[in-house]
Design a protein around this motif. Structure first.
Motif, mmCIF file in Angstrom:
data_model
loop_
_atom_site.group_PDB
_atom_site.id
_atom_site.type_symbol
_atom_site.label_atom_id
_atom_site.label_comp_id
_atom_site.label_asym_id
_atom_site.label_seq_id
_atom_site.Cartn_x
_atom_site.Cartn_y
_atom_site.Cartn_z
ATOM 1 N N GLY A 92 0.818 -1.209 0.000
ATOM 2 C CA GLY A 92 0.000 0.000 0.000
ATOM 3 C C GLY A 92 0.854 1.263 0.000
ATOM 4 O O GLY A 92 0.371 2.365 -0.246
ATOM 5 N N GLU A 93 2.137 1.118 0.272
ATOM 6 C CA GLU A 93 3.028 2.278 0.410
ATOM 7 C C GLU A 93 3.811 2.572 -0.870
ATOM 8 O O GLU A 93 4.643 3.467 -0.877
ATOM 9 C CB GLU A 93 4.044 2.013 1.534
ATOM 10 N N ILE A 94 3.588 1.783 -1.905
ATOM 11 C CA ILE A 94 4.434 1.995 -3.088
ATOM 12 C C ILE A 94 3.637 2.620 -4.234
ATOM 13 O O ILE A 94 2.416 2.488 -4.307
ATOM 14 C CB ILE A 94 5.130 0.691 -3.550
ATOM 15 N N SER A 95 4.362 3.284 -5.129
ATOM 16 C CA SER A 95 3.713 4.042 -6.204
ATOM 17 C C SER A 95 3.279 3.123 -7.349
ATOM 18 O O SER A 95 3.698 1.963 -7.424
ATOM 19 C CB SER A 95 4.702 5.077 -6.748
ATOM 20 N N GLU A 96 2.466 3.672 -8.233
ATOM 21 C CA GLU A 96 2.011 2.906 -9.398
ATOM 22 C C GLU A 96 3.199 2.508 -10.281
ATOM 23 O O GLU A 96 3.243 1.410 -10.826
ATOM 24 C CB GLU A 96 1.002 3.708 -10.223
ATOM 25 N N GLU A 97 4.187 3.419 -10.384
ATOM 26 C CA GLU A 97 5.365 3.101 -11.218
ATOM 27 C C GLU A 97 6.103 1.906 -10.623
ATOM 28 O O GLU A 97 6.540 1.003 -11.340
ATOM 29 C CB GLU A 97 6.359 4.284 -11.288
ATOM 30 N N GLU A 98 6.223 1.921 -9.294
ATOM 31 C CA GLU A 98 6.921 0.798 -8.650
ATOM 32 C C GLU A 98 6.139 -0.499 -8.854
ATOM 33 O O GLU A 98 6.717 -1.570 -9.036
ATOM 34 C CB GLU A 98 7.127 1.086 -7.164
ATOM 35 N N LYS A 99 4.817 -0.390 -8.806
ATOM 36 C CA LYS A 99 4.005 -1.600 -9.035
ATOM 37 C C LYS A 99 4.261 -2.155 -10.434
ATOM 38 O O LYS A 99 4.402 -3.370 -10.615
ATOM 39 C CB LYS A 99 2.518 -1.282 -8.856
ATOM 40 N N ASP A 100 4.348 -1.252 -11.405
ATOM 41 C CA ASP A 100 4.630 -1.725 -12.770
ATOM 42 C C ASP A 100 5.997 -2.396 -12.827
ATOM 43 O O ASP A 100 6.181 -3.420 -13.490
ATOM 44 C CB ASP A 100 4.588 -0.546 -13.759
ATOM 45 N N GLU A 101 6.932 -1.791 -12.114
ATOM 46 C CA GLU A 101 8.282 -2.368 -12.115
ATOM 47 C C GLU A 101 8.266 -3.765 -11.474
ATOM 48 O O GLU A 101 8.957 -4.674 -11.935
ATOM 49 C CB GLU A 101 9.232 -1.431 -11.356
ATOM 50 N N ILE A 102 7.463 -3.907 -10.422
ATOM 51 C CA ILE A 102 7.372 -5.221 -9.766
ATOM 52 C C ILE A 102 6.780 -6.253 -10.723
ATOM 53 O O ILE A 102 7.234 -7.400 -10.779
ATOM 54 C CB ILE A 102 6.552 -5.123 -8.451
ATOM 55 N N ARG A 103 5.789 -5.837 -11.490
ATOM 56 C CA ARG A 103 5.189 -6.780 -12.462
ATOM 57 C C ARG A 103 6.261 -7.281 -13.441
ATOM 58 O O ARG A 103 6.336 -8.468 -13.759
ATOM 59 C CB ARG A 103 4.053 -6.108 -13.233
ATOM 60 N N VAL A 104 7.103 -6.362 -13.869
ATOM 61 C CA VAL A 104 8.175 -6.741 -14.811
ATOM 62 C C VAL A 104 9.171 -7.678 -14.108
ATOM 63 O O VAL A 104 9.603 -8.699 -14.656
ATOM 64 C CB VAL A 104 8.890 -5.481 -15.350
ATOM 65 N N GLN A 105 9.499 -7.303 -12.861
ATOM 66 C CA GLN A 105 10.431 -8.121 -12.066
ATOM 67 C C GLN A 105 9.916 -9.557 -11.932
ATOM 68 O O GLN A 105 10.666 -10.523 -12.081
ATOM 69 C CB GLN A 105 10.500 -7.526 -10.652
ATOM 70 N N ILE A 106 8.626 -9.676 -11.647
ATOM 71 C CA ILE A 106 8.042 -11.004 -11.437
ATOM 72 C C ILE A 106 8.114 -11.822 -12.728
ATOM 73 O O ILE A 106 8.490 -13.003 -12.713
ATOM 74 C CB ILE A 106 6.596 -10.867 -10.910
ATOM 75 N N ALA A 107 7.789 -11.170 -13.834
ATOM 76 C CA ALA A 107 7.857 -11.886 -15.119
ATOM 77 C C ALA A 107 9.290 -12.331 -15.377
ATOM 78 O O ALA A 107 9.553 -13.448 -15.835
ATOM 79 C CB ALA A 107 7.371 -10.973 -16.240
ATOM 80 N N GLN A 108 10.229 -11.448 -15.039
ATOM 81 C CA GLN A 108 11.632 -11.766 -15.263
ATOM 82 C C GLN A 108 12.085 -12.922 -14.361
ATOM 83 O O GLN A 108 12.776 -13.835 -14.805
ATOM 84 C CB GLN A 108 12.451 -10.535 -14.941
ATOM 85 N N TYR A 109 11.668 -12.885 -13.097
ATOM 86 C CA TYR A 109 12.078 -13.976 -12.206
ATOM 87 C C TYR A 109 11.534 -15.310 -12.705
ATOM 88 O O TYR A 109 12.225 -16.326 -12.666
ATOM 89 C CB TYR A 109 11.643 -13.741 -10.755
ATOM 90 N N LYS A 110 10.288 -15.268 -13.175
ATOM 91 C CA LYS A 110 9.702 -16.535 -13.670
ATOM 92 C C LYS A 110 10.532 -17.077 -14.829
ATOM 93 O O LYS A 110 10.708 -18.284 -14.965
ATOM 94 C CB LYS A 110 8.267 -16.313 -14.100
ATOM 95 N N GLU A 111 11.051 -16.187 -15.634
ATOM 96 C CA GLU A 111 11.878 -16.619 -16.760
ATOM 97 C C GLU A 111 13.207 -17.194 -16.260
ATOM 98 O O GLU A 111 13.687 -18.210 -16.739
ATOM 99 C CB GLU A 111 12.122 -15.411 -17.671
ATOM 100 N N PHE A 112 13.788 -16.531 -15.260
ATOM 101 C CA PHE A 112 15.123 -16.936 -14.809
ATOM 102 C C PHE A 112 15.114 -18.033 -13.741
ATOM 103 O O PHE A 112 16.142 -18.653 -13.480
ATOM 104 C CB PHE A 112 15.874 -15.727 -14.237
ATOM 105 N N ALA A 113 13.957 -18.233 -13.102
ATOM 106 C CA ALA A 113 13.935 -19.106 -11.915
ATOM 107 C C ALA A 113 14.532 -20.495 -12.151
ATOM 108 O O ALA A 113 15.326 -20.969 -11.325
ATOM 109 C CB ALA A 113 12.523 -19.203 -11.362
ATOM 110 N N PRO A 114 14.213 -21.186 -13.273
ATOM 111 C CA PRO A 114 14.812 -22.514 -13.444
ATOM 112 C C PRO A 114 16.342 -22.448 -13.488
ATOM 113 O O PRO A 114 17.030 -23.315 -12.949
ATOM 114 C CB PRO A 114 14.255 -22.998 -14.790
ATOM 115 N N LEU A 115 16.856 -21.386 -14.086
ATOM 116 C CA LEU A 115 18.307 -21.214 -14.176
ATOM 117 C C LEU A 115 18.903 -20.965 -12.779
ATOM 118 O O LEU A 115 19.931 -21.529 -12.402
ATOM 119 C CB LEU A 115 18.555 -20.013 -15.095
ATOM 120 N N VAL A 116 18.234 -20.118 -12.010
ATOM 121 C CA VAL A 116 18.718 -19.795 -10.660
ATOM 122 C C VAL A 116 18.650 -21.035 -9.767
ATOM 123 O O VAL A 116 19.582 -21.341 -9.030
ATOM 124 C CB VAL A 116 17.875 -18.642 -10.055
#
Ligand code: GLA
Length: 728
Positions: free
Chosen positions: A606-630
């Motif tokens: 609740g404390e983060i901005s809309e821009e940060e939320k968008d960034e988190i969405r990108v981060q999550i998509a990226q982690y899902k892509e990298f997770a098997p490698l990690v």
């Protein structure tokens, strides 16, 4: 296969793919250690030297031969009383109250498959993947036996060691000291690499020369501890990440331990790993046996990087268990740093809705949901859902969270009790308190006596009662203090209580794992205070540290990586400024560092901005892509963040077609010089495309010359490069 007995030379040799370990039954029946190193054939007893050893003892059978002394010969299982004055692996108090044990070879056998240890965590393997060597030694005067167990996993370059003490004597004995693994090395100069720390700053890397006198690390806390980790590395003084000889010893145990390293009078090195001696005296009546936990050992001639990879692969595939051991873990949101104790059912649901909206996969309700627990002061031990605080039943809460498309996880701390709790009021004797003394408190809580079965059984029932209320898919198993005031009313010796406590914990966890095979358990102990190979058998991931600051985490995760796989390292993106350090870092930096483990979030959305939320969405998509490698890739340390201007590391897929390099700058200067990060583990002279920039790179150039670290302005900047092999 791996284990060979040579009748002529009386040698027992353990071969793995790249290593050889050899011992010999000598002319007096002592079991001598000959060799552990790069794979080699033949008999290595030429390494034994016999000179007049001065004031060292000589066994009686040696007659006038002053050149034969256990004080100088390398051994598999040195004990007190044979004329070896170095630190022993075993001390037994005999029926006649003497402390002498003279173990000589009695028999051995070789078995297919790896031994297991009843009631204890241990490396496991299929019948074709491993072999076991059992060597029985006995003291012919007392009748006490030591059965040495060696597990050999050839493909992994792993050898495990454990020992079983068998009281075949006619009276009561007591095991006073026991180290299942001893490494005697006759030549060379070595360093002792250990991992020290404190709460919220665990597993810092330390490398020091092994000199004359004993360097000792350990824990008297009843748990493996934040202060020292129960895993050490012995490295040739010249060994680097990429070259040179080194050995690892990782104790598969979650209680008190000690590891001693020292050079003897002849500059020979001895390193032990085993139980802490303090408060340890395990009684054995005639016919009783005592099984030690095991130590995972590995050797690498290719530096520390390869040694870590050996351990990672073994722990990931042959120690961790369950549905999630090789599966990508759900991305979670944990409520702790979002609201601490200050929440209601409504506020949790709001947080969960925000999490679901971002693409997070699991919601974890941390501390504060039970009994009258609204602060650290009270409630532990009362595992009754506080429905008033939640405004509904647990089942209803889980149902609503599941309806949002999220899995649900819950925090528990089964081993503890607050004095202000119904449990303590009813059973004050269930907590560790020494009669006549007032107990030491820590975080306002006491430790339950898990050496007593009725205590374990009771808490087990309570916890199952909670888990059965709904679709719980994850448990965070916490343990938030060190043990003191060790006294158990029902024990026949107080010297067994701390070990029996650990056995009680393992029994509890085993029952949970069996009853709820699909639940993912994350270990925790004030962060990483019980981050050890023992816990990984039950909990394939462990909350790495209560410190979520990404800059401190560079160092913590660097130290952790020497022993433990990234798939076991719980790592979350938290708020900035960070709650533990006050440091401000970008969301990107927090994301990149947390992505090097099992990823999640732990902040008030609740404390983060809309821009940060968008960034988190990108981060999550990226982690899902990298997770098997990690989670399944080979891990490479590219810098040491303690000394370099940046922390950098890399994951490479097993087929070497893909790699993820991550880096964070830690020191910033004006008119910045450029560092080059040397990329490891790719195929030789092969073209790889970096997926974000689309640029092609040659792998040999990436390794030899590196990739330039951008010299941008600003502190703690994070970078990542994702390389994929270019199809020919
Ligand atoms: C420990 C854990 C934290 C959190 C608190 C709850 O400190 O490490 O993550 O769960 O307990 O009391």
């Amino acid at each position: 296969m791996g284990i060979v007995y040579d009748e002529n030379n009386k040698t027992l040799t353990l071969h793995t793919k790249n290593t050889t370990y050899q011992m010999q039954v000598d002319r007096y029946g002592f079991l001598l250690h000959l060799y552990y190193g790069k794979r080699a054939e033949g008999c290595m007893d030429y390494l034994l030297t016999y000179y007049d050893r001065g004031f060292s003892g000589n066994p009686y059978e040696a007659g006038n031969d002053k050149t034969y002394s256990m004080d100088a010969l390398p051994q598999e299982f040195p004990s007190l009383g044979t004329g070896d004055y170095r630190t022993p692996a075993c001390i037994i108090k005999n029926t006649d109250r003497t402390y002498c044990s003279d173990f000589r070879y009695e028999s051995h056998c070789i078995k297919e498959g790896k031994y297991d240890l009843e009631g204890l965590p241990a490396v496991y393997a299929g019948a074709r993947e491993a072999q076991t060597l059992e060597v029985v030694l006995s003291d012919r005067v007392t009748g006490v036996r030591a059965k040495l167990l060696y597990g050999v996993l050839p493909e992994y370059d792993i050898i495990t060691r454990s020992v079983r003490i068998i009281n075949a004597s006619s009276g009561h004995i007591s095991v006073k000291k026991l180290a299942p693994a001893c490494l005697d090395i006759v030549g060379g100069k070595y360093d002792f690499i250990t991992f020290y720390g404190r709460h919220a700053m665990e597993r810092n890397f330390q490398r020091m020369p092994i000199g004359h006198g004993i360097s000792k690390i350990g824990s008297l806390r009843g748990t493996s501890s934040h202060q020292y980790n129960p895993a050490v590395i012995v490295a040739d003084r010249e060994t680097t990440e990429d070259a040179g000889a080194c050995y690892a010893m990782a104790f598969v145990y979650s209680g008190g331990f000690q590891s001693e390293a020292g050079q003897d009078q002849y500059y020979q090195t001895r390193v032990l790993m085993g139980f802490s001696e303090e408060q340890f005296a395990y009684p054995l009546n005639p016919g009783e046996e005592f099984q030690s936990p095991e130590v995972i050992m590995s050797y690498s001639s290719e530096g520390l990087g390869k040694l870590s990879q050996n351990l990672h692969c073994c722990m990931r595939r042959h120690l961790c268990r369950g549905k999630y051991k090789e599966t990508v873990r759900p991305i979670l949101l944990n409520s702790w740093e979002a609201s601490y104790f200050d929440f209601t059912g409504e506020s949790l649901l709001k947080l969960a809705r925000q999490a679901a909206d971002l693409g997070i996969e699991m919601f974890v309700m941390d501390d504060g949901w039970f009994g009258n627990r609204d602060s650290e002061m009270r409630g532990l031990g009362d595992w009754k859902v506080n429905e008033e605080k939640l405004g509904c039943t647990l089942g209803e809460l889980i149902g609503k969270i599941n309806d949002m498309g999220l899995k649900f996880g819950i925090w528990v701390e089964p081993e503890m009790v607050n004095e202000d709790s119904d449990l303590y009021r009813e059973h004050p004797d269930w907590a560790f308190v020494i009669p006549g003394r007032r107990p030491n408190r820590s975080r306002h809580q006491l430790v339950l006596d898990f050496s007593r079965k009725e205590v374990v059984d009771y808490i087990y029932e309570q916890i199952c009662g909670v888990l059965d209320q709904g679709n719980v898919e994850y448990i965070k198993w916490d343990m938030n203090r060190s043990i003191t005031d060790v006294y158990s009313a029902t024990a026949n010796s107080q010297g067994r209580v701390l070990h029996d406590y650990v056995l009680g914990l393992y029994d509890f966890l085993e029952r949970i794992v069996e009853r709820y095979p699909d639940i993912l358990i994350e270990g925790c102990s004030g962060g990483g205070g019980r981050f050890d190979a023992g816990m990984l058998y039950y909990t394939p991931q462990i909350w790495c540290s209560d410190n979520t600051d990404p800059v401190d985490r560079l160092q913590i995760q660097y130290g952790t990586s020497f022993i433990y796989p990234a798939s076991s390292v719980g790592a979350h993106v938290s708020a900035s400024p960070n709650h533990q350090t006050g440091r401000c870092t970008s969301l990107k930096t927090r994301g990149v560092v947390a992505m090097a483990g099992t990823f999640g979030y732990e902040l008030d959305l609740g404390e983060i901005s809309e821009e940060e939320k968008d960034e988190i969405r990108v981060q999550i998509a990226q982690y899902k892509e990298f997770a098997p490698l990690v989670q399944k890739g080979m891990y490479y340390r590219l810098t040491n963040p303690q000394t370099a201007d940046e922390g950098a590391w890399e994951f490479v897929s097993e087929d070497q077609r893909e790699a993820l390099v991550q880096a964070v700058s830690v020191r910033q200067h004006a008119n910045m010089t450029v560092d080059y990060i040397k990329v490891k583990g790719l195929k030789e002279n092969t073209m790889y495309r970096e997926t974000e920039s689309g640029r092609l790179y040659n792998s040999t150039a990436l390794r030899e010359a590196g990739i330039p670290m951008p010299a941008e302005l600003g502190e703690y900047r994070a970078y990542q490069w994702h390389f994929v092999q270019e199809e020919a």
